[in-house]
Design a protein around this motif. Sequence first.
Motif, PDB file in Angstrom:
ATOM      1  N   PHE A 194      -2.428  -1.799  -3.210  1.00  0.00           N
ATOM      2  CA  PHE A 194      -3.285  -0.616  -3.130  1.00  0.00           C
ATOM      3  C   PHE A 194      -2.428   0.613  -3.434  1.00  0.00           C
ATOM      4  O   PHE A 194      -1.612   1.019  -2.604  1.00  0.00           O
ATOM      5  CB  PHE A 194      -3.870  -0.457  -1.728  1.00  0.00           C
ATOM      6  N   ASP A 244      -2.924   3.868  -3.254  1.00  0.00           N
ATOM      7  CA  ASP A 244      -4.016   4.674  -2.697  1.00  0.00           C
ATOM      8  C   ASP A 244      -3.570   6.101  -2.372  1.00  0.00           C
ATOM      9  O   ASP A 244      -3.709   6.567  -1.248  1.00  0.00           O
ATOM     10  CB  ASP A 244      -4.619   3.996  -1.470  1.00  0.00           C
ATOM     11  N   PRO A 298     -10.295   8.541  -7.222  1.00  0.00           N
ATOM     12  CA  PRO A 298     -10.686   7.462  -6.311  1.00  0.00           C
ATOM     13  C   PRO A 298     -11.271   6.247  -7.034  1.00  0.00           C
ATOM     14  O   PRO A 298     -11.837   6.359  -8.121  1.00  0.00           O
ATOM     15  CB  PRO A 298     -11.718   8.114  -5.393  1.00  0.00           C
ATOM     16  N   ALA A 340       0.846  -1.197   0.000  1.00  0.00           N
ATOM     17  CA  ALA A 340       0.000   0.000   0.000  1.00  0.00           C
ATOM     18  C   ALA A 340       0.875   1.238   0.000  1.00  0.00           C
ATOM     19  O   ALA A 340       1.826   1.326   0.783  1.00  0.00           O
ATOM     20  CB  ALA A 340      -0.924   0.011   1.216  1.00  0.00           C
ATOM     21  N   ASN A 372      -5.592   5.661   3.171  1.00  0.00           N
ATOM     22  CA  ASN A 372      -6.606   6.114   2.217  1.00  0.00           C
ATOM     23  C   ASN A 372      -7.505   4.984   1.727  1.00  0.00           C
ATOM     24  O   ASN A 372      -8.372   5.204   0.877  1.00  0.00           O
ATOM     25  CB  ASN A 372      -5.945   6.784   1.013  1.00  0.00           C
ATOM     26  N   THR A 373      -7.307   3.776   2.259  1.00  0.00           N
ATOM     27  CA  THR A 373      -8.093   2.629   1.824  1.00  0.00           C
ATOM     28  C   THR A 373      -9.073   2.214   2.918  1.00  0.00           C
ATOM     29  O   THR A 373      -8.713   2.183   4.101  1.00  0.00           O
ATOM     30  CB  THR A 373      -7.173   1.445   1.470  1.00  0.00           C
ATOM     31  N   THR A 418      -5.120   4.178  -7.903  1.00  0.00           N
ATOM     32  CA  THR A 418      -5.834   5.440  -8.070  1.00  0.00           C
ATOM     33  C   THR A 418      -5.028   6.456  -8.868  1.00  0.00           C
ATOM     34  O   THR A 418      -5.532   7.559  -9.122  1.00  0.00           O
ATOM     35  CB  THR A 418      -6.163   6.065  -6.699  1.00  0.00           C
ATOM     36  N   GLU A 437      -8.584   7.993  -2.164  1.00  0.00           N
ATOM     37  CA  GLU A 437      -9.345   6.931  -1.520  1.00  0.00           C
ATOM     38  C   GLU A 437      -9.652   5.736  -2.427  1.00  0.00           C
ATOM     39  O   GLU A 437     -10.013   5.883  -3.597  1.00  0.00           O
ATOM     40  CB  GLU A 437     -10.660   7.471  -0.976  1.00  0.00           C
ATOM     41  N   ILE A 438      -9.510   4.567  -1.830  1.00  0.00           N
ATOM     42  CA  ILE A 438     -10.056   3.326  -2.365  1.00  0.00           C
ATOM     43  C   ILE A 438     -11.110   2.861  -1.367  1.00  0.00           C
ATOM     44  O   ILE A 438     -10.798   2.658  -0.188  1.00  0.00           O
ATOM     45  CB  ILE A 438      -8.977   2.249  -2.528  1.00  0.00           C
TER      46      ILE A 438
END
Length: 213
Positions: free
Chosen positions: A107, A109, A148, A87, A92-93, A129, A112-113
């Motif tokens: 991720f 990120d 996002p 990540a 943000n996930t 993202t 946002e995810i």
Amino acid sequence: MSERAGDAATQAGDAEQARRREVLDRIARGLVYSESEAAFQAPQRRTDLVFEYNHTPPSHEAERRALLEAIFGSVGARTVLTPPFHAGFGSNTHLGDDFFGNANLSFVDDVEIRIGDGVMIAPNVTLTTTGHPVHPARRVDFARFSEPITIEDRVWIGSNAVVLPGVRIGYGSVIGAGSVVSRDVPPMVVAVGVPCRVVREITEADRATRAGG
């Protein structure tokens, strides 16, 4: 500190806050920003905790759960995330209830995810993202843009799929292995390919079959 120095410090602080708000506004609008401009977000990264999770024995369930709660923006109940995962931020996930993520889930990120309830993700999937401008002159200082990603409840994503910035995958849909998802996928469909396209709807007949394709 003299009054003049104090005023200068206050003005510098105000200018920095204004600069950060401007960068955050550009990020929120999906516009290009650079690594240096976004450096103030570094404290939100949970990379050391991700490393720790990836090296925590499977039998240490309570410790692993605590790490997940420290890494992610929010974590639902009964989360399974098979290490290793990666990540950019983690914070943000957001993961819903009954989430299953298999090994080598990434991720990216920067923004946002959001992942709903009952989502299953197979090995080697990337949710990113962030993309980069096509022209090399615009990629100086790792310049990028971010949008996002939303994955609604009960989605299943097959192995080696890539979900690109700004995509929403609708309720119950299946993304075939190896797909590159560059646009929104509606609810209750099977979508596969590069680029990923809807091949059929999911119907009541699928209750009696094994295959998703």
